[in-house]
Design a protein around this motif. Sequence first.
Motif, PDB file in Angstrom:
ATOM      1  N   GLU A  56       0.827  -1.212   0.000  1.00  0.00           N
ATOM      2  CA  GLU A  56       0.000   0.000   0.000  1.00  0.00           C
ATOM      3  C   GLU A  56       0.858   1.256   0.000  1.00  0.00           C
ATOM      4  OE1 GLU A  56      -2.509  -0.504   3.369  1.00  0.00           O
ATOM      5  OE2 GLU A  56      -3.575  -2.211   2.483  1.00  0.00           O
ATOM      6  N   ARG A  57       1.931   1.241   0.782  1.00  0.00           N
ATOM      7  CA  ARG A  57       2.815   2.406   0.815  1.00  0.00           C
ATOM      8  C   ARG A  57       3.505   2.604  -0.532  1.00  0.00           C
ATOM      9  NH1 ARG A  57       4.520   4.531   5.736  1.00  0.00           N
ATOM     10  NH2 ARG A  57       5.734   5.932   4.415  1.00  0.00           N
ATOM     11  N   TYR A  58       3.866   1.527  -1.179  1.00  0.00           N
ATOM     12  CA  TYR A  58       4.488   1.639  -2.495  1.00  0.00           C
ATOM     13  C   TYR A  58       3.526   2.276  -3.488  1.00  0.00           C
ATOM     14  CZ  TYR A  58       6.993   0.444  -6.755  1.00  0.00           C
ATOM     15  OH  TYR A  58       7.648   0.528  -7.957  1.00  0.00           O
ATOM     16  N   ARG A  59       2.315   1.779  -3.533  1.00  0.00           N
ATOM     17  CA  ARG A  59       1.339   2.300  -4.486  1.00  0.00           C
ATOM     18  C   ARG A  59       1.003   3.765  -4.210  1.00  0.00           C
ATOM     19  NH1 ARG A  59      -2.238  -3.267  -4.247  1.00  0.00           N
ATOM     20  NH2 ARG A  59      -1.158  -4.343  -5.970  1.00  0.00           N
ATOM     21  N   HIS A  60       1.060   4.152  -2.959  1.00  0.00           N
ATOM     22  CA  HIS A  60       0.762   5.534  -2.600  1.00  0.00           C
ATOM     23  C   HIS A  60       1.886   6.477  -3.016  1.00  0.00           C
ATOM     24  CE1 HIS A  60      -0.782   8.921  -0.274  1.00  0.00           C
ATOM     25  NE2 HIS A  60       0.420   9.056   0.260  1.00  0.00           N
ATOM     26  N   THR A  61       3.127   6.028  -2.896  1.00  0.00           N
ATOM     27  CA  THR A  61       4.294   6.896  -3.111  1.00  0.00           C
ATOM     28  C   THR A  61       4.810   6.846  -4.548  1.00  0.00           C
ATOM     29  OG1 THR A  61       4.940   6.519  -0.805  1.00  0.00           O
ATOM     30  CG2 THR A  61       6.616   7.427  -2.255  1.00  0.00           C
TER      31      THR A  61
ATOM     32  N   GLU B 228       5.845   7.062  -8.290  1.00  0.00           N
ATOM     33  CA  GLU B 228       5.664   7.935  -9.451  1.00  0.00           C
ATOM     34  C   GLU B 228       6.520   7.364 -10.579  1.00  0.00           C
ATOM     35  OE1 GLU B 228       3.594  10.349  -9.706  1.00  0.00           O
ATOM     36  OE2 GLU B 228       3.028  10.698  -7.601  1.00  0.00           O
TER      37      GLU B 228
ATOM     38  N   GLU C  39       8.889   5.058  -0.246  1.00  0.00           N
ATOM     39  CA  GLU C  39       8.961   6.294   0.534  1.00  0.00           C
ATOM     40  C   GLU C  39       9.539   7.388  -0.356  1.00  0.00           C
ATOM     41  OE1 GLU C  39      10.234   4.627   4.908  1.00  0.00           O
ATOM     42  OE2 GLU C  39      11.649   4.307   3.259  1.00  0.00           O
TER      43      GLU C  39
END
Length: 362
Positions: free
Chosen positions: A192-197, A199, A206
């Motif tokens: 989830e953190r990967y998909r959020h960050t 680009e 991160e």
Amino acid sequence: MLIGYQARSIVAGKIAHAMLPPVNLQHLDRLLTPLGIWQHTRYGEPWVEYGFSIDDQARGLIVGAWLKWLQPRQPAWLELHDPQFPTRLIEVCLRYIEQAQLPNGRFHNFRDAEGQWCDEVGSDDSFGRTIWSLYTLKKLFPESEWARRATTLLHLAYQQFDTIEPLRSVAFLCLEEEEPERLRRLASHLVERYRHTREPDWRWFEPFLTYENPRLPQAVLLAGARLRQPDWLKIAREALLFLAEITFAPVGYFSAIGTEGWYFRGRSRALFDQQPVCAGATVEAFLDAWQVFDRYEPFLDYAERALMWYHGDNIHQLPLYDPETGVVYDGLTPLGVNLNRGAESVLSYLMARIKWEVYHSS
């Protein structure tokens, strides 16, 4: 200081594996005491004022377990100066962890030279590393008394898993986790953190790169393989290749993200100080990727180059591993080699080297 290896070369498009020196355990043995492994040294002598850290005992337990598992196989690359050393290493590190555990399942981290605890509770990272080490011991010796002791510690610690949030801490928890639901819950946090960050120009978990970066995609990789999640494998591959673009110089050598400033998106990356623990994590992560992705050769090449960082294939062209003593120096500074030689450095090398040798013998 002897280098004792032949430089890596590319022959007909294939990696010619380096002729690495034997693994010498004498320096690690010098750091081992009945209370634990000394955390730091001042040049060649234990820096007693800094005492002990559970992070080093966790790494030591992983190394000890693998050494004990390898001992009957008598690999030519391993110089076992004392047949009892693997057992001593396991016992000291496991006892430290047992004595460090708190009633709520967490662990103390720091202990002074007299054996007194110096904190109320250890960090999330130290918790994650400790769990990783206990799983490793259970995996290698499933029917042993060691496994029973590790299980007792783990059962009390499980109640804390959902309180762990830092990404590297979660990654450490994932590395040897086999229970599907627990692994899915932990690895989902990283995904989830990967998909959020992520680009297009920043394929990472991160908005910065700091220490032991490869552990993040390594954890997603292993979780994706165990749980058969192809989208997670795609994320791990993409992140590893992004990391390789940043940490391998155009001339080929590995260059860890420096501790003096790290690398924040949109800024210049720090070149120094470069830490052995980052090189070791890179070796291990790319070896796992090599295995998962059908022995995709570029991943093996990245692992090899990171391993050779210890042996002189680095920004200063200076070796950090001394095969005559088993010393691993504490990193690369702008001026050269940091001549201290603490536990994290030698243990990170041993973890990486053992994995390299085990994978190449299979």
